[in-house]
Scaffold this motif. Structure first.
Motif, PDB file in Angstrom:
ATOM      1  N   VAL A 153      40.356  -3.856 -90.685  1.00 31.28           N
ATOM      2  CA  VAL A 153      41.233  -3.903 -91.854  1.00 31.28           C
ATOM      3  C   VAL A 153      42.006  -5.216 -91.867  1.00 31.28           C
ATOM      4  O   VAL A 153      42.322  -5.779 -90.821  1.00 31.28           O
ATOM      5  CB  VAL A 153      42.222  -2.719 -91.895  1.00 31.28           C
ATOM      6  CG1 VAL A 153      41.508  -1.430 -92.251  1.00 31.28           C
ATOM      7  CG2 VAL A 153      42.950  -2.569 -90.557  1.00 31.28           C
ATOM      8  N   GLU A 154      42.299  -5.700 -93.073  1.00 25.28           N
ATOM      9  CA  GLU A 154      43.082  -6.918 -93.257  1.00 25.28           C
ATOM     10  C   GLU A 154      44.234  -6.615 -94.201  1.00 25.28           C
ATOM     11  O   GLU A 154      44.051  -5.943 -95.225  1.00 25.28           O
ATOM     12  CB  GLU A 154      42.209  -8.020 -93.852  1.00 25.28           C
ATOM     13  CG  GLU A 154      42.960  -9.314 -94.150  1.00 25.28           C
ATOM     14  CD  GLU A 154      42.109 -10.277 -94.961  1.00 25.28           C
ATOM     15  OE1 GLU A 154      41.497 -11.168 -94.349  1.00 25.28           O
ATOM     16  OE2 GLU A 154      42.062 -10.133 -96.210  1.00 25.28           O
ATOM     17  N   TYR A 155      45.416  -7.106 -93.864  1.00 21.94           N
ATOM     18  CA  TYR A 155      46.601  -6.923 -94.694  1.00 21.94           C
ATOM     19  C   TYR A 155      47.233  -8.276 -94.995  1.00 21.94           C
ATOM     20  O   TYR A 155      47.204  -9.183 -94.162  1.00 21.94           O
ATOM     21  CB  TYR A 155      47.652  -6.057 -93.985  1.00 21.94           C
ATOM     22  CG  TYR A 155      47.199  -4.696 -93.557  1.00 21.94           C
ATOM     23  CD1 TYR A 155      47.257  -3.606 -94.416  1.00 21.94           C
ATOM     24  CD2 TYR A 155      46.709  -4.495 -92.258  1.00 21.94           C
ATOM     25  CE1 TYR A 155      46.839  -2.345 -94.007  1.00 21.94           C
ATOM     26  CE2 TYR A 155      46.297  -3.235 -91.842  1.00 21.94           C
ATOM     27  CZ  TYR A 155      46.358  -2.169 -92.718  1.00 21.94           C
ATOM     28  OH  TYR A 155      45.946  -0.919 -92.306  1.00 21.94           O
ATOM     29  N   ALA A 156      47.838  -8.378 -96.160  1.00 18.46           N
ATOM     30  CA  ALA A 156      48.701  -9.518 -96.499  1.00 18.46           C
ATOM     31  C   ALA A 156      50.138  -9.068 -96.308  1.00 18.46           C
ATOM     32  O   ALA A 156      50.570  -8.073 -96.911  1.00 18.46           O
ATOM     33  CB  ALA A 156      48.463  -9.960 -97.934  1.00 18.46           C
ATOM     34  N   ILE A 157      50.885  -9.787 -95.453  1.00  9.14           N
ATOM     35  CA  ILE A 157      52.255  -9.389 -95.121  1.00  9.14           C
ATOM     36  C   ILE A 157      53.252 -10.235 -95.898  1.00  9.14           C
ATOM     37  O   ILE A 157      53.182 -11.464 -95.878  1.00  9.14           O
ATOM     38  CB  ILE A 157      52.521  -9.530 -93.611  1.00  9.14           C
ATOM     39  CG1 ILE A 157      51.532  -8.665 -92.817  1.00  9.14           C
ATOM     40  CG2 ILE A 157      53.955  -9.147 -93.267  1.00  9.14           C
ATOM     41  CD1 ILE A 157      51.648  -8.822 -91.319  1.00  9.14           C
ATOM     42  N   ASP A 158      54.158  -9.579 -96.569  1.00  4.94           N
ATOM     43  CA  ASP A 158      55.295 -10.240 -97.219  1.00  4.94           C
ATOM     44  C   ASP A 158      56.503 -10.022 -96.311  1.00  4.94           C
ATOM     45  O   ASP A 158      57.035  -8.912 -96.231  1.00  4.94           O
ATOM     46  CB  ASP A 158      55.540  -9.650 -98.608  1.00  4.94           C
ATOM     47  CG  ASP A 158      56.614 -10.407 -99.392  1.00  4.94           C
ATOM     48  OD1 ASP A 158      57.577 -10.901 -98.763  1.00  4.94           O
ATOM     49  OD2 ASP A 158      56.496 -10.489-100.628  1.00  4.94           O
ATOM     50  N   GLU A 159      56.919 -11.070 -95.610  1.00  8.06           N
ATOM     51  CA  GLU A 159      58.006 -10.898 -94.646  1.00  8.06           C
ATOM     52  C   GLU A 159      59.373 -10.841 -95.311  1.00  8.06           C
ATOM     53  O   GLU A 159      60.362 -10.507 -94.652  1.00  8.06           O
ATOM     54  CB  GLU A 159      57.953 -12.021 -93.608  1.00  8.06           C
ATOM     55  CG  GLU A 159      56.697 -11.975 -92.759  1.00  8.06           C
ATOM     56  CD  GLU A 159      56.842 -12.738 -91.459  1.00  8.06           C
ATOM     57  OE1 GLU A 159      57.668 -12.329 -90.613  1.00  8.06           O
ATOM     58  OE2 GLU A 159      56.131 -13.749 -91.304  1.00  8.06           O
ATOM     59  N   THR A 160      59.440 -11.152 -96.599  1.00  9.77           N
ATOM     60  CA  THR A 160      60.708 -11.011 -97.322  1.00  9.77           C
ATOM     61  C   THR A 160      60.957  -9.562 -97.699  1.00  9.77           C
ATOM     62  O   THR A 160      62.043  -9.015 -97.478  1.00  9.77           O
ATOM     63  CB  THR A 160      60.702 -11.894 -98.586  1.00  9.77           C
ATOM     64  OG1 THR A 160      60.485 -13.248 -98.215  1.00  9.77           O
ATOM     65  CG2 THR A 160      62.026 -11.764 -99.338  1.00  9.77           C
ATOM     66  N   THR A 161      59.925  -8.922 -98.238  1.00 12.35           N
ATOM     67  CA  THR A 161      60.062  -7.517 -98.653  1.00 12.35           C
ATOM     68  C   THR A 161      59.631  -6.543 -97.563  1.00 12.35           C
ATOM     69  O   THR A 161      59.796  -5.330 -97.728  1.00 12.35           O
ATOM     70  CB  THR A 161      59.218  -7.270 -99.903  1.00 12.35           C
ATOM     71  OG1 THR A 161      57.827  -7.516 -99.598  1.00 12.35           O
ATOM     72  CG2 THR A 161      59.650  -8.187-101.044  1.00 12.35           C
ATOM     73  N   LEU A 162      59.052  -7.070 -96.467  1.00 12.69           N
ATOM     74  CA  LEU A 162      58.524  -6.249 -95.374  1.00 12.69           C
ATOM     75  C   LEU A 162      57.496  -5.246 -95.898  1.00 12.69           C
ATOM     76  O   LEU A 162      57.561  -4.038 -95.661  1.00 12.69           O
ATOM     77  CB  LEU A 162      59.656  -5.537 -94.626  1.00 12.69           C
ATOM     78  CG  LEU A 162      60.621  -6.434 -93.854  1.00 12.69           C
ATOM     79  CD1 LEU A 162      61.685  -5.609 -93.142  1.00 12.69           C
ATOM     80  CD2 LEU A 162      59.866  -7.310 -92.848  1.00 12.69           C
ATOM     81  N   GLU A 163      56.498  -5.801 -96.589  1.00  8.97           N
ATOM     82  CA  GLU A 163      55.408  -4.993 -97.125  1.00  8.97           C
ATOM     83  C   GLU A 163      54.073  -5.564 -96.657  1.00  8.97           C
ATOM     84  O   GLU A 163      53.908  -6.777 -96.516  1.00  8.97           O
ATOM     85  CB  GLU A 163      55.445  -4.986 -98.652  1.00  8.97           C
ATOM     86  CG  GLU A 163      56.673  -4.274 -99.222  1.00  8.97           C
ATOM     87  CD  GLU A 163      56.764  -4.417-100.723  1.00  8.97           C
ATOM     88  OE1 GLU A 163      57.284  -3.479-101.376  1.00  8.97           O
ATOM     89  OE2 GLU A 163      56.328  -5.464-101.255  1.00  8.97           O
ATOM     90  N   ALA A 164      53.123  -4.674 -96.418  1.00 10.62           N
ATOM     91  CA  ALA A 164      51.769  -5.062 -96.009  1.00 10.62           C
ATOM     92  C   ALA A 164      50.780  -4.439 -96.986  1.00 10.62           C
ATOM     93  O   ALA A 164      50.684  -3.212 -97.082  1.00 10.62           O
ATOM     94  CB  ALA A 164      51.477  -4.594 -94.590  1.00 10.62           C
ATOM     95  N   THR A 165      50.061  -5.285 -97.710  1.00  6.98           N
ATOM     96  CA  THR A 165      49.097  -4.821 -98.705  1.00  6.98           C
ATOM     97  C   THR A 165      47.685  -4.917 -98.131  1.00  6.98           C
ATOM     98  O   THR A 165      47.275  -5.978 -97.648  1.00  6.98           O
ATOM     99  CB  THR A 165      49.185  -5.672 -99.983  1.00  6.98           C
ATOM    100  OG1 THR A 165      50.518  -5.587-100.500  1.00  6.98           O
ATOM    101  CG2 THR A 165      48.205  -5.182-101.036  1.00  6.98           C
ATOM    102  N   LEU A 166      46.946  -3.813 -98.180  1.00  2.78           N
ATOM    103  CA  LEU A 166      45.564  -3.828 -97.718  1.00  2.78           C
ATOM    104  C   LEU A 166      44.734  -4.727 -98.626  1.00  2.78           C
ATOM    105  O   LEU A 166      44.674  -4.520 -99.841  1.00  2.78           O
ATOM    106  CB  LEU A 166      44.984  -2.412 -97.725  1.00  2.78           C
ATOM    107  CG  LEU A 166      43.536  -2.277 -97.233  1.00  2.78           C
ATOM    108  CD1 LEU A 166      43.453  -2.546 -95.735  1.00  2.78           C
ATOM    109  CD2 LEU A 166      42.970  -0.897 -97.559  1.00  2.78           C
TER     110      LEU A 166
END
Length: 570
Positions: free
Chosen positions: A473-486
């Protein structure tokens, strides 16, 4: 475990500028070039120092040929003289034959040049003498090629099995030439040509070399299960080979191997004398052209060159026990992992094995489940600036840590013990959370790739287990909002061979690396009766473009793709 910054951007820059040069530095004085698109076999390597006794082999297993007339010397060595070339073979095996040429206006295989100087005039003859081809006493698949030229010129070795197919070039101009050629396959006869050229002259000398066998426990090749050479990331594959036993524990040492694009072994290193009981032996290709090998049960971590010389040995013993992973920082220090049921620690150690920095997860979090194996620490890496570390617990997830303050920045929680753990929110919803992972890769673009084992039957005490169907699996991490999108999953919904959806289940090992062409190299490592480890490369479109399988009950923990270290001659 690698970050894009440290194991991709920095390493790629080193590869494209210095890998072939580093491979020749110890032999010819440095420099050189190679192509990242080289096929199959061929390589050159740096010089080194000490060697482990377990990796010493008889030179009688390999034979060299370099002289038309043969005479016998004391001790069974042979010497030949032909065209001003004298060669001594101390292996005590084989017949010798050679030729030495320096015809004006004739040269092949040097950067595509063909017999002309920079002014367009024909090249004069360059005298090449003292050609010698000597087996490497530490590895049966490589040889040292040395020769002398009448004036300073570059160094090139061409070799192949049906004519000259590969070449290694060092642009530094010297009169005494020595190249360590690696990349040949087991028990195969090769023709060898030493070529030297400068702006005014060119010459060459020819001989042959027959490689010896690989160690008894190592197959000469994996079995290809996919082979679309035009779609794969060119290069060779570095991995460990774990010899399966009749029980849960192996009784054989770990073997580290390089495979060419057809899955054939072209280099190996036997990692000590004692058994690699558990197979969790990490491997890493370093920017200096060395191989870094993690500890294997009682065997310490080692940094080795491709001649088989040991350049560094890590610590042995200590508490808690060393486990799973060794990597190297730009400072020359190393990172090692230690773990028990009360500690999960990364240590930065100097080359003399002194601890200069450490961080322990148990100083920041305490177990919230009854699972005895709560963290299961298996990988660590840093960002490019080495300001942060990424610390991976199989059952608790990925942790980002500030090295200077030792503060825990965030946790990307795994699902197996607690599906609500951590600081990162998964998108589009929590169902895309990975279950339990090995060796995640963190990339400069903010993405992270996990090898998601999806459960281990022996892990008890958490919230659940997994589907028992492994995946990537690969996620894109937004470290500002602390979200990880598959952003990508394999096999996911792709139409693939049934093996990937029905048989792919690896309970204890695994690795996934995104390659330069966007494909992902996956190590589906497993051991046990009826099981086969598969190392494969898959495209973003879900097409498996390359892959090999090991024989039943033999496995690999991790794998890396490195550029082939010899250029195919057009």
């Amino acid at each position: 475990m690698r970050s894009w910054d440290t194991r991709r951007l920095r390493r790629v820059a080193a590869w494209t500028g210095t890998v072939a040069g580093a491979a020749l530095l110890g032999s010819c004085g440095g420099g050189g070039s190679s192509s990242d698109s080289a096929d199959s076999a061929g390589n050159a390597t740096p010089s080194g120092n000490a060697t482990p006794s377990s990796n010493a082999i008889s030179t009688a297993a390999s034979t060299a040929t370099v002289g038309a007339a043969v005479s016998t010397l004391a001790g069974g060595a042979t010497q030949s003289t032909s065209g001003g070339t004298t060669t001594t073979d101390t292996g005590g095996v084989g017949t010798l034959s050679s030729s030495s040429t320096g015809a004006a206006g004739t040269i092949t295989g040097v950067g595509g040049a063909s017999g002309a100087s920079t002014t367009g005039a024909p090249l004069a003859a360059l005298t090449v003498s003292n050609l010698a081809i000597e087996p490497n006493p530490r590895m049966t698949l490589s040889a040292y090629v040395s020769w002398t030229t009448s004036e300073a010129a570059n160094s090139e070795v061409q070799f192949g099995t049906d004519g000259y197919q590969f070449r290694i070039v060092d642009s530094n101009e010297v009169t005494e030439h020595r190249v360590h050629v690696v990349g040949m396959r087991a028990e195969t006869a090769y023709v060898i040509k030493a070529v030297s050229t400068n702006q005014a002259a060119a010459g060459s000398a020819e001989g042959s070399f027959t490689t010896g066998p690989v160690p008894a426990d190592l197959p000469a090749s994996g079995t290809l299960v996919a082979d679309q050479r035009d779609k794969m990331q060119p290069g060779w594959t570095l991995t460990n080979y774990h010899v399966g036993g009749s029980s849960n524990f192996s009784t054989s040492p770990a073997i580290i191997a390089l495979l060419d694009e057809e899955g054939a072994v072209v280099w190996y290193f036997v990692h000590g004398d004692s058994a690699d009981q558990f197979g969790m032996t990490s491997t890493e290709w370093l920017p200096n052209g060395h191989v870094l090998i993690g500890n294997a049960s009682a065997e310490p971590a080692r940094e080795v060159d491709l001649e088989g010389n040991v350049l560094w040995e890590g610590p042995t013993g200590g508490e808690p026990a060393l486990s799973h992973h060794t990597s190297k920082l730009s400072t020359g220090n190393y990172l090692v992992l230690r773990e028990s049921n009360t500690s999960a620690r990364v240590e930065e150690i100097s080359p003399d094995n002194s601890v200069v920095w450490s961080w322990d997860l148990y100083d920041h979090l305490q177990p919230t489940t009854t699972a005895a194996d709560w963290c299961h620490l298996n990988a660590v890496t840093t960002d490019a600036a080495e300001r942060f570390i990424y610390f991976n617990c199989r059952f608790q997830g990925l942790f980002k840590v500030d090295r200077s303050t030792k503060e825990l920045v965030w946790q990307m929680g795994a699902a197996i013990d607690d599906s609500s753990s951590g600081d990162i929110v998964y998108l589009p919803d929590n169902s895309v959370r990975f279950n339990d992972a090995h060796d995640p890769d963190v990339y400069e673009d903010g993405t992270v790739v996990f090898y998601d084992n999806q459960g281990w039957a022996n892990h008890m005490g958490g919230e659940g287990n997994g589907t028992f169907h492994s995946r990537v699996v690969e996620y894109a991490i937004d470290e500002t909002t602390l979200e990880a999108t598959l952003t990508w999953e394999f096999p996911g919904s792709f139409e693939v061979d049934p093996w990937y959806k029905e048989q792919w289940q690896t309970p204890i090992w695994g690795d996934a690396d995104r390659l330069e062409n966007g494909n992902v190299l996956v190590t589906a490592g497993v051991r046990g009766a009826g099981t086969h480890t598969r190392i494969f490369e898959v495209s973003r479109g879900g097409e498996v473009v390359w892959g090999i399988e090991w024989p039943e009950n033999n496995g690999s923990y991790r794998a890396d793709r490195i550029p082939a270290l010899a250029e195919r001659i057009p």
